[in-house]
Design a protein around this motif. Structure first.
Motif, PDB file in Angstrom:
ATOM      1  N   THR A   6      40.326  -3.982  31.324  1.00  0.00           N
ATOM      2  CA  THR A   6      39.315  -4.296  30.257  1.00  0.00           C
ATOM      3  C   THR A   6      38.010  -3.486  30.566  1.00  0.00           C
ATOM      4  N   LYS A  40      37.080  -1.717  25.507  1.00  0.00           N
ATOM      5  CA  LYS A  40      38.373  -1.002  25.475  1.00  0.00           C
ATOM      6  C   LYS A  40      39.385  -1.687  26.019  1.00  0.00           C
ATOM      7  N   VAL A  41      40.648  -1.788  25.781  1.00  0.00           N
ATOM      8  CA  VAL A  41      41.560  -2.432  26.837  1.00  0.00           C
ATOM      9  C   VAL A  41      42.565  -1.401  26.969  1.00  0.00           C
ATOM     10  N   ILE A  42      43.159  -1.113  28.367  1.00  0.00           N
ATOM     11  CA  ILE A  42      44.033  -0.378  28.378  1.00  0.00           C
ATOM     12  C   ILE A  42      45.080  -0.971  29.287  1.00  0.00           C
ATOM     13  N   GLU A  43      46.285  -0.850  28.650  1.00  0.00           N
ATOM     14  CA  GLU A  43      47.463  -1.619  28.956  1.00  0.00           C
ATOM     15  C   GLU A  43      48.283  -0.723  29.795  1.00  0.00           C
ATOM     16  N   LEU A  44      48.503  -0.712  31.114  1.00  0.00           N
ATOM     17  CA  LEU A  44      49.339   0.215  31.699  1.00  0.00           C
ATOM     18  C   LEU A  44      50.729  -0.516  32.486  1.00  0.00           C
ATOM     19  N   ASP A  45      51.728   0.432  32.162  1.00  0.00           N
ATOM     20  CA  ASP A  45      53.098  -0.014  32.640  1.00  0.00           C
ATOM     21  C   ASP A  45      53.298   0.951  33.793  1.00  0.00           C
ATOM     22  N   LEU A  46      53.316   0.219  34.863  1.00  0.00           N
ATOM     23  CA  LEU A  46      53.356   0.737  36.315  1.00  0.00           C
ATOM     24  C   LEU A  46      54.698   0.622  37.148  1.00  0.00           C
ATOM     25  N   ALA A  47      54.889   1.261  37.978  1.00  0.00           N
ATOM     26  CA  ALA A  47      56.031   1.238  38.939  1.00  0.00           C
ATOM     27  C   ALA A  47      55.899   0.099  39.707  1.00  0.00           C
ATOM     28  N   GLU A  54      45.083   0.420  43.570  1.00  0.00           N
ATOM     29  CA  GLU A  54      45.456   1.608  42.910  1.00  0.00           C
ATOM     30  C   GLU A  54      45.030   1.604  41.534  1.00  0.00           C
ATOM     31  N   ALA A  57      41.491   2.140  41.701  1.00  0.00           N
ATOM     32  CA  ALA A  57      41.063   3.614  41.892  1.00  0.00           C
ATOM     33  C   ALA A  57      41.107   4.332  40.611  1.00  0.00           C
ATOM     34  N   MET A  58      42.080   4.010  39.664  1.00  0.00           N
ATOM     35  CA  MET A  58      42.270   4.755  38.224  1.00  0.00           C
ATOM     36  C   MET A  58      41.043   4.364  37.405  1.00  0.00           C
ATOM     37  N   LEU A  62      38.915   7.592  36.423  1.00  0.00           N
ATOM     38  CA  LEU A  62      39.022   8.000  35.005  1.00  0.00           C
ATOM     39  C   LEU A  62      38.912   6.748  33.903  1.00  0.00           C
ATOM     40  N   LEU A  63      39.191   5.723  34.176  1.00  0.00           N
ATOM     41  CA  LEU A  63      39.482   4.738  32.945  1.00  0.00           C
ATOM     42  C   LEU A  63      37.947   4.124  32.658  1.00  0.00           C
TER      43      LEU A  63
END
Lengths: 77, 77
Positions: A6, A40-47, A54, A57-58, A62-63
Motif C-alpha cells: 500500500t 495505490k495498492v499493488i497486489e503481487l503474486d510472487l514465487a 525483497e 527492495a521492490m 520502483l513501487l
C-alpha cells in the motif's frame, strides 16, 4: 505467495486527487467527509519463498517514490 | 472516524498498469513475479457515527466503477 503493498502520499504532501474526491462526495450530498487521501495498492503474486526484504527492495526501487510517498508491505499466504 | 476503501479491477479485466509494473520489476532483476494487479486505496476521514452503509453508497456512486471494479470497505476507529 501473495504480497500487498500500500503506497500513500506522506502527511503534509498535497493530495489533489483526494481533494477532488472529497469535493465530489460533498456535491453528491454526503455530509461530514472531513478528509480524503488517495493512494495505490499493488497486489503481487510472487514465487514461493520470496522474502519481505525483497518486496521492500521492490518498493524502494520502483513501487514507491520515497521522497513523497510512504509504503506498507503485508505478506500473505 | 476513519474508513478505508480498497478498489481493485475485477478478475478478468485487463490491468495494463499492473502489467507495466510486472514488466518493470522483471527489468530491474526481480525474479519470480508471476502477476501484479494495481488498484487504489481511499482513506476517508468521516464524521462520528457514519455507517458502513453510507460508505458503501459512496463506493457505488463515486469511488468505484462497479462494471469493472470491485471494492472492499473497512471501517476504522
Amino acid at each position: 505467495m501473495k504480497a500487498t503493498v500500500t503506497v500513500m502520499l506522506k502527511q503534509g504532501v498535497l493530495d489533489p486527487q483526494g481533494e477532488a474526491v472529497k469535493s465530489a462526495l460533498g456535491s453528491l450530498g454526503f455530509q461530514g467527509v472531513a478528509g480524503v487521501r488517495q493512494g495505490k495498492v499493488i497486489e503481487l503474486d510472487l514465487a514461493p519463498g520470496t522474502t519481505e526484504a525483497e518486496v521492500t527492495a521492490m518498493c524502494e526501487k520502483l513501487l514507491a517514490n520515497t521522497v513523497i510517498e510512504s509504503y506498507r508491505v503485508e505478506m500473505g499466504a
